[in-house]
Design a protein around this motif. Structure first.
Motif, PDB file in Angstrom:
ATOM      1  N   GLY A 160       0.904  -1.160  -0.109  1.00 57.28           N
ATOM      2  CA  GLY A 160       0.180  -0.066  -0.032  1.00 57.28           C
ATOM      3  C   GLY A 160       0.966   1.385  -0.031  1.00 57.28           C
ATOM      4  O   GLY A 160       0.309   2.453  -0.260  1.00 57.28           O
ATOM      5  N   ARG A 161       2.094   1.126   0.092  1.00 57.33           N
ATOM      6  CA  ARG A 161       2.889   2.320   0.337  1.00 57.33           C
ATOM      7  C   ARG A 161       4.012   2.360  -0.805  1.00 57.33           C
ATOM      8  O   ARG A 161       4.515   3.280  -1.464  1.00 57.33           O
ATOM      9  CB  ARG A 161       3.536   2.384   1.728  1.00 57.33           C
ATOM     10  CG  ARG A 161       4.699   3.418   1.861  1.00 57.33           C
ATOM     11  CD  ARG A 161       5.015   3.979   3.396  1.00 57.33           C
ATOM     12  NE  ARG A 161       3.981   4.451   3.967  1.00 57.33           N
ATOM     13  CZ  ARG A 161       3.943   4.935   5.164  1.00 57.33           C
ATOM     14  NH1 ARG A 161       5.213   4.869   5.806  1.00 57.33           N
ATOM     15  NH2 ARG A 161       2.930   5.307   5.964  1.00 57.33           N
ATOM     16  N   TYR A 162       4.767   1.038  -0.968  1.00 58.91           N
ATOM     17  CA  TYR A 162       5.713   0.995  -1.997  1.00 58.91           C
ATOM     18  C   TYR A 162       5.318   0.033  -3.202  1.00 58.91           C
ATOM     19  O   TYR A 162       4.592  -1.005  -3.157  1.00 58.91           O
ATOM     20  CB  TYR A 162       6.908   0.188  -1.359  1.00 58.91           C
ATOM     21  CG  TYR A 162       7.240   0.740  -0.030  1.00 58.91           C
ATOM     22  CD1 TYR A 162       8.287   1.835  -0.017  1.00 58.91           C
ATOM     23  CD2 TYR A 162       7.166  -0.068   0.885  1.00 58.91           C
ATOM     24  CE1 TYR A 162       8.338   2.270   0.795  1.00 58.91           C
ATOM     25  CE2 TYR A 162       7.589   0.617   2.047  1.00 58.91           C
ATOM     26  CZ  TYR A 162       8.159   1.572   2.321  1.00 58.91           C
ATOM     27  OH  TYR A 162       8.690   2.173   3.525  1.00 58.91           O
ATOM     28  N   PRO A 163       5.109   0.617  -4.527  1.00 55.14           N
ATOM     29  CA  PRO A 163       4.609   0.036  -5.644  1.00 55.14           C
ATOM     30  C   PRO A 163       5.609  -0.882  -6.161  1.00 55.14           C
ATOM     31  O   PRO A 163       6.897  -0.693  -6.053  1.00 55.14           O
ATOM     32  CB  PRO A 163       4.432   1.207  -6.695  1.00 55.14           C
ATOM     33  CG  PRO A 163       5.453   2.343  -6.270  1.00 55.14           C
ATOM     34  CD  PRO A 163       5.379   2.269  -4.770  1.00 55.14           C
ATOM     35  N   TYR A 164       5.135  -1.909  -6.732  1.00 54.76           N
ATOM     36  CA  TYR A 164       5.967  -3.078  -7.538  1.00 54.76           C
ATOM     37  C   TYR A 164       5.285  -3.519  -8.701  1.00 54.76           C
ATOM     38  O   TYR A 164       4.009  -3.578  -9.024  1.00 54.76           O
ATOM     39  CB  TYR A 164       6.540  -4.020  -6.753  1.00 54.76           C
ATOM     40  CG  TYR A 164       5.454  -4.817  -5.843  1.00 54.76           C
ATOM     41  CD1 TYR A 164       4.963  -6.134  -6.586  1.00 54.76           C
ATOM     42  CD2 TYR A 164       5.150  -4.679  -4.761  1.00 54.76           C
ATOM     43  CE1 TYR A 164       4.059  -6.897  -6.057  1.00 54.76           C
ATOM     44  CE2 TYR A 164       4.169  -5.394  -4.142  1.00 54.76           C
ATOM     45  CZ  TYR A 164       3.589  -6.564  -4.736  1.00 54.76           C
ATOM     46  OH  TYR A 164       2.822  -7.290  -4.083  1.00 54.76           O
ATOM     47  N   PRO A 165       5.792  -3.806  -9.756  1.00 52.72           N
ATOM     48  CA  PRO A 165       5.259  -4.479 -11.027  1.00 52.72           C
ATOM     49  C   PRO A 165       4.272  -5.570 -10.647  1.00 52.72           C
ATOM     50  O   PRO A 165       4.723  -6.695  -9.829  1.00 52.72           O
ATOM     51  CB  PRO A 165       6.282  -4.961 -11.832  1.00 52.72           C
ATOM     52  CG  PRO A 165       7.591  -4.259 -11.508  1.00 52.72           C
ATOM     53  CD  PRO A 165       7.354  -4.070  -9.975  1.00 52.72           C
ATOM     54  N   GLY A 166       3.032  -5.642 -11.037  1.00 54.37           N
ATOM     55  CA  GLY A 166       1.911  -6.287 -10.964  1.00 54.37           C
ATOM     56  C   GLY A 166       1.268  -6.492  -9.895  1.00 54.37           C
ATOM     57  O   GLY A 166       0.399  -7.089  -9.452  1.00 54.37           O
ATOM     58  N   ALA A 167       1.531  -5.297  -8.941  1.00 55.98           N
ATOM     59  CA  ALA A 167       0.728  -5.268  -7.601  1.00 55.98           C
ATOM     60  C   ALA A 167      -0.522  -4.519  -7.838  1.00 55.98           C
ATOM     61  O   ALA A 167      -1.388  -4.296  -6.966  1.00 55.98           O
ATOM     62  CB  ALA A 167       1.418  -4.626  -6.618  1.00 55.98           C
ATOM     63  N   ASN A 168      -0.519  -3.747  -9.208  1.00 54.93           N
ATOM     64  CA  ASN A 168      -1.638  -2.801  -9.629  1.00 54.93           C
ATOM     65  C   ASN A 168      -2.693  -2.628  -8.697  1.00 54.93           C
ATOM     66  O   ASN A 168      -2.760  -1.878  -7.540  1.00 54.93           O
ATOM     67  CB  ASN A 168      -2.145  -3.063 -10.842  1.00 54.93           C
ATOM     68  CG  ASN A 168      -2.340  -4.668 -11.230  1.00 54.93           C
ATOM     69  OD1 ASN A 168      -3.099  -5.356 -10.652  1.00 54.93           O
ATOM     70  ND2 ASN A 168      -1.324  -5.037 -12.225  1.00 54.93           N
ATOM     71  N   VAL A 169      -3.918  -3.535  -8.679  1.00 50.27           N
ATOM     72  CA  VAL A 169      -4.956  -3.506  -7.920  1.00 50.27           C
ATOM     73  C   VAL A 169      -4.869  -3.583  -6.478  1.00 50.27           C
ATOM     74  O   VAL A 169      -5.414  -3.247  -5.575  1.00 50.27           O
ATOM     75  CB  VAL A 169      -6.348  -3.950  -8.524  1.00 50.27           C
ATOM     76  CG1 VAL A 169      -7.338  -4.340  -7.672  1.00 50.27           C
ATOM     77  CG2 VAL A 169      -6.746  -3.195  -9.641  1.00 50.27           C
ATOM     78  N   TYR A 170      -3.995  -4.885  -6.221  1.00 48.51           N
ATOM     79  CA  TYR A 170      -3.541  -5.333  -4.900  1.00 48.51           C
ATOM     80  C   TYR A 170      -3.204  -3.996  -4.217  1.00 48.51           C
ATOM     81  O   TYR A 170      -3.536  -3.717  -2.903  1.00 48.51           O
ATOM     82  CB  TYR A 170      -2.710  -6.455  -5.070  1.00 48.51           C
ATOM     83  CG  TYR A 170      -2.238  -6.748  -3.586  1.00 48.51           C
ATOM     84  CD1 TYR A 170      -3.230  -7.224  -2.523  1.00 48.51           C
ATOM     85  CD2 TYR A 170      -0.839  -6.526  -2.920  1.00 48.51           C
ATOM     86  CE1 TYR A 170      -2.903  -7.604  -1.234  1.00 48.51           C
ATOM     87  CE2 TYR A 170      -0.546  -6.928  -1.779  1.00 48.51           C
ATOM     88  CZ  TYR A 170      -1.628  -7.302  -1.108  1.00 48.51           C
ATOM     89  OH  TYR A 170      -1.185  -7.640   0.542  1.00 48.51           O
ATOM     90  N   GLY A 171      -1.890  -3.699  -4.649  1.00 48.79           N
ATOM     91  CA  GLY A 171      -1.424  -2.225  -3.887  1.00 48.79           C
ATOM     92  C   GLY A 171      -2.202  -1.362  -3.587  1.00 48.79           C
ATOM     93  O   GLY A 171      -2.442  -0.558  -2.678  1.00 48.79           O
ATOM     94  N   GLY A 172      -3.431  -1.183  -4.619  1.00 48.99           N
ATOM     95  CA  GLY A 172      -4.306  -0.024  -4.561  1.00 48.99           C
ATOM     96  C   GLY A 172      -5.372  -0.251  -3.419  1.00 48.99           C
ATOM     97  O   GLY A 172      -5.717   0.726  -2.743  1.00 48.99           O
ATOM     98  N   THR A 173      -5.732  -1.536  -3.271  1.00 47.43           N
ATOM     99  CA  THR A 173      -6.740  -1.866  -2.100  1.00 47.43           C
ATOM    100  C   THR A 173      -5.867  -1.492  -0.800  1.00 47.43           C
ATOM    101  O   THR A 173      -6.607  -1.240   0.189  1.00 47.43           O
ATOM    102  CB  THR A 173      -7.066  -3.241  -2.374  1.00 47.43           C
ATOM    103  OG1 THR A 173      -5.897  -4.326  -1.960  1.00 47.43           O
ATOM    104  CG2 THR A 173      -7.887  -3.747  -3.650  1.00 47.43           C
ATOM    105  N   LYS A 174      -4.784  -1.780  -0.690  1.00 50.32           N
ATOM    106  CA  LYS A 174      -4.052  -1.685   0.545  1.00 50.32           C
ATOM    107  C   LYS A 174      -3.638  -0.078   0.742  1.00 50.32           C
ATOM    108  O   LYS A 174      -3.846   0.051   2.059  1.00 50.32           O
ATOM    109  CB  LYS A 174      -2.495  -2.593   0.621  1.00 50.32           C
ATOM    110  CG  LYS A 174      -2.874  -3.996   0.525  1.00 50.32           C
ATOM    111  CD  LYS A 174      -3.733  -4.614   1.630  1.00 50.32           C
ATOM    112  CE  LYS A 174      -4.166  -5.729   1.822  1.00 50.32           C
ATOM    113  NZ  LYS A 174      -5.079  -6.340   2.915  1.00 50.32           N
ATOM    114  N   ALA A 175      -3.639   0.470  -0.452  1.00 47.98           N
ATOM    115  CA  ALA A 175      -3.504   2.048  -0.074  1.00 47.98           C
ATOM    116  C   ALA A 175      -4.759   2.597   0.425  1.00 47.98           C
ATOM    117  O   ALA A 175      -4.741   3.402   1.312  1.00 47.98           O
ATOM    118  CB  ALA A 175      -3.078   2.669  -1.354  1.00 47.98           C
TER     119      ALA A 175
END
Length: 272
Positions: A160-175
């Motif tokens: 949710g704080r550090y992006p990485y390739p392939g995290a797209n929506v998963y990272g967005g949900t944790k943000a």
């Protein structure tokens, strides 16, 4: 169980003195494995009655057989909005005044780039990681506010704080989890209800990578050559946070194993 009762720590005794039932009550979502099962075990050890929810009732029943009457198994899919909204009134008497909600249920699906991934996987992550968490919080928060005590723990992620390739929506949900947590704190100013986002990094010993990659070999390879965090590490952290004095709110806690660090910004040198 007698041994567990004798080990109830001071913070559980203080909760009882503040007007809870004989033992304080925690509700843990996604308690069938991984973080959720470890957190349920730890909170029972800490002196809580624990409502363990999840979709796989057989696993919850196994947990209840292990932990005894201190754990109540409840089959629940957090994406089932009507079931979540009905949950508070459907709990047995003596189990309704939830002191700690651990919003643990969540998942990642896939590591494909945004234009290649499954839109259905995106929707599943949003339904579980955002909508399910929001519905669970809304279902139990009014009771906490009315009793003027309680703690909502969110299981976020360093994604949710550090992006990485392939995290797209998963990272967005944790943000979203982090922003929702901070806005809840704003709403709750003036009430003795605490909210915390626990954001782990690389963590093994759970089904996370297997669910994400759908391949046991690839999932195991994620942890090759590392000593990742474990579900018990997360449970220990949750135990510490909820055990702090009632006037202390930990807004955000980020955890990584020593083998991991944020990698900085990426540069593609073929673009010049």
């Amino acid at each position: 169980m007698d041994k567990i009762m004798n080990e109830i720590p001071a913070h559980a005794t203080l909760l009882r003195a503040a007007g809870t039932a004989e033992r304080p009550i925690a509700l843990v979502t996604g308690a069938t494995a991984g973080f959720g099962a470890s957190i349920a075990r730890r909170l029972v050890r800490d002196g809580y009655h624990v409502i363990a929810t999840g979709r796989r009732l057989a696993r919850l029943n196994d947990l209840a057989a292990e932990l005894g009457d201190a754990l109540l198994p409840v089959e629940l899919d957090v994406t089932d909005r009507s079931a979540v909204r009905a949950l508070p009134d459907s709990l047995p008497e003596g189990w309704r005044a939830v002191d700690v909600l651990v919003n643990n249920a969540g998942l990642a699906l896939g590591l494909d780039k945004a234009w290649q991934t499954s839109a259905d996987d995106w929707e599943t992550m949003i339904a579980t990681n955002i909508s399910g968490m929001v519905e669970m919080t809304r279902a139990l928060l009014p009771g906490m506010v009315e009793r003027n005590r309680g703690h909502v723990i969110m299981l976020g992620s360093t994604a949710g704080r550090y992006p990485y390739p392939g995290a797209n929506v998963y990272g967005g949900t944790k943000a979203f989890v982090e922003q929702f947590t901070q806005n809840l704190r704003s709403d709750l100013l003036g009430h003795a209800v605490r909210v915390t986002n626990v954001a782990p990094g690389l963590c093994g010993g759970s089904e996370f990578s297997l669910v994400r990659l759908r391949d046991a070999g690839q999932a195991a390879a994620v942890y090759d050559g590392t000593q990742p965090l474990t579900p018990d590490d997360i449970a220990e952290t949750v135990s510490w946070i909820v055990g702090l004095p009632a006037h202390v709110n930990v807004n955000y806690i980020e955890m990584m194993p020593v083998c991991q660090a944020s990698a900085g910004l990426a540069v593609d040198r073929k673009m010049g």
